[in-house]
Enzyme design. Structure first.
Site, mmCIF file in Angstrom:
data_model
loop_
_atom_site.group_PDB
_atom_site.id
_atom_site.type_symbol
_atom_site.label_atom_id
_atom_site.label_comp_id
_atom_site.label_asym_id
_atom_site.label_seq_id
_atom_site.Cartn_x
_atom_site.Cartn_y
_atom_site.Cartn_z
ATOM 1 N N HIS A 477 -1.275 -8.860 0.719
ATOM 2 C CA HIS A 477 -2.068 -9.390 1.092
ATOM 3 C C HIS A 477 -3.586 -8.971 0.612
ATOM 4 C CE1 HIS A 477 0.655 -11.748 4.163
ATOM 5 N NE2 HIS A 477 0.915 -12.359 2.571
ATOM 6 N N PRO A 478 -3.363 -8.586 -0.684
ATOM 7 C CA PRO A 478 -4.569 -7.727 -0.893
ATOM 8 C C PRO A 478 -5.420 -8.332 -1.138
ATOM 9 C CG PRO A 478 -3.205 -7.807 -2.687
ATOM 10 C CD PRO A 478 -2.536 -8.190 -2.020
#
Length: 540
Positions: A477-478
């Protein structure tokens, strides 16, 4: 309105969207919907025609498939014993929505209200809820929080599983209430995850948004087209240079260039184009168009720490894979009914809870799945196993994404700095302790033969923190590398326009001010919906 021939045979479009991912496909659909605007969609990867893209559990086959995956690595992480952390990102139509774990979580009301409190007008929960609904075709039907009839299919699991039922009951015994809708009135609780699936098949943004729009004469989709730089005329974005099948091509934008390449590739493209920290750009021989110190900074990601347990019964996916007859039956069940192990997302059941009762909302998420492996994307264990992982929802740690050279094919330098703060370390340890408490409840114990990793002797806070350092990894989930805001390090404003430049926006997870509390895909699709409306409003 179709594209027109420009100078030297270049094609001109009203809008060029760089990246056909979770946001890019939404933009391509909505910007071309009226027929009044011509749109070029550039995707560095290929078509989404591989079978495992469309079978839900196929994400396990796609983690290490370079044909559809950028397969990035972080630099050695100081707080993870110097380990590099693998970072899969979609390189295909649909982007990461074509290879992700399919879980549909929007985040908490408090997340979006916090964005508003940080100075981002128009991004409170009440502001964004209509755009979550504008995207959604909810299996449960329409209500205060949900909608039907819109592009993105959101579905319940095709069937329940005894391990998941036991986990949910055990969570309730441990004080975590049942919750049938994590995206409704409250997030806290335990239950089954909903997924972006339709009839047992993946519902990526390529399937839900791009496929219905492909036949429009005013939309052109180019695959295997890697953007190399944004062209500028003074301070205005005027087009994109991209490479396709070995040839360099140029397209020009009459209205806007919209970068939707994700939290790693969007800042990389901006920096390659001369938009970013001036010292970094000069170091690599890139002419500075606009000194924007925040480009590539403020990177955040969710870390997960997984517990693996041996099951007392042969009811796991590990058992399905090991037995040829059971494998054949799994395939037949999916082919005939779109049910069974092949429909499992990267979290089947889950929970959200607070590690401190003084918190306003949950700070940990659990993903529970009825299979186990040493690393995601690798072979399943030979024993009957299942997995439950801890994910800290609001980490404080921040990192960076920076170019290594002026060569667009060189992967960027990624530093996430997991566990860089005391709060991040404490929350992961407390999350593991609570998860262990759940897994030792009466509802769960009949299914647990032993705790495999960590072993039961890892008990103290220091030992659990050491385990986090040894085993912790990304949950993919960057965000926040082109952060939205009003301060000196903010890259875009509340309409996603790059500050200090004209004709250029960034629309993807990179503009989140900080992480939402949960899986990010749903929120990125919402952002695509909300910002496409803003773009069209400016075109009137």
């Amino acid at each position: 309105m179709n594209a027109t021939a420009g100078r030297s045979g270049e094609a001109d479009y009203d809008y060029i969207v760089v990246g056909a991912g979770s946001a890019g496909c939404v933009l391509a659909n909505r910007l071309s919907e009226s027929g009044r605007h011509s749109v070029l969609l550039l995707e560095a990867g290929g078509r989404d025609n591989k079978i495992w893209i469309h079978i839900p559990i196929g994400y396990g086959k796609l983690f290490k498939d370079a044909r559809v995956n950028w397969m990035y690595q972080t630099e050695p992480e100081p707080e993870l014993d110097g380990r590099q952390v693998f970072q899969p990102r979609g390189k295909v139509l649909g982007g990461s929505s074509s290879i992700n774990g399919l879980i549909y979580i929007r985040g908490q009301r408090e997340d979006f209200d916090r964005w508003r409190q940080l100075g981002n007008g128009g991004w409170s929960y009440d502001d964004v809820l209509p755009f979550f609904k504008k995207a959604e075709n909810q299996q449960h039907g329409a209500d205060e929080f949900h909608a039907t009839g819109e592009p993105l299919s959101v579905s319940d699991p095709r069937q329940t599983h005894p391990l998941c039922d036991a986990f949910i009951a055990a969570a309730e015994q441990a004080g975590v209430p049942r919750n049938a809708d994590f995206n409704g009135a409250k997030q806290e609780g335990a239950g089954y995850f909903q997924t972006t699936t339709r009839g047992g098949r993946r519902a990526s943004t390529a399937v839900c948004y791009l496929n219905p729009a492909k036949a429009r004469s005013n939309l052109r989709v180019e695959t295997d087209a890697q953007a190399e730089k944004i062209l500028f005329e003074g301070k205005r974005a005027a087009g994109v240079v991209y490479r396709q099948h070995g040839a360099q091509r140029t397209a020009r934008a009459r209205r806007e260039v919209i970068v939707s390449s994700g939290a790693f590739n969007s800042p990389q493209l901006l920096q390659l184009s001369g938009v970013g920290p001036a010292d970094l750009l000069r170091k690599h021989g890139v002419d500075v168009v606009h000194d924007a110190p925040g480009v590539g900074q403020s990177l955040q990601d969710h870390m997960q720490v997984r517990m693996v347990l041996r099951c007392t019964r042969r009811i796991t996916v590990n058992d399905d894979v090991r037995n040829p007859l059971r494998s054949a039956m799994v395939g037949l069940n999916y082919a005939l009914f779109r049910k069974g192990s092949l429909t499992i997302a990267a979290g089947y059941a889950g929970a959200f809870f607070k590690t401190d009762p003084r918190l306003a909302s949950p700070d940990v998420q659990i993903h529970f799945i009825p299979f186990s492996t040493d690393k995601m994307g690798e072979k399943l264990h030979r024993f009957s196993g299942f997995t439950a992982s801890v994910c800290q929802l609001r980490p404080e740690s921040r990192g960076s994404v920076n170019i290594r050279s002026a060569d667009p094919t060189t992967p960027p330098e990624i530093r996430i700095n997991y566990l860089a703060t005391e709060n991040d370390r404490r929350t992961n340890v407390e999350g593991l302790k609570k998860l262990r408490e759940i897994l030792r409840q009466p509802a769960m114990t009949p299914f647990v033969a032993e705790e495999v990793d960590p072993t039961p002797d890892i008990v103290s806070d220091d030992d659990l923190l050491a385990f986090c350092r040894q085993r912790g990894s990304t949950i993919y989930h960057p965000v926040s590398t082109c952060r939205m805001g009003n301060d000196a390090m903010a890259v875009v404003d509340q309409a996603a326009k790059v500050r200090g430049l004209d004709g250029l926006r960034v629309v993807d997870g990179s503009i989140m001010p900080d992480l939402v509390s949960g899986n990010t895909n749903a929120a990125i699709i919402m952002m695509g919906e909300k910002l496409s409306q803003a773009i069209l409003a400016d075109a009137r």
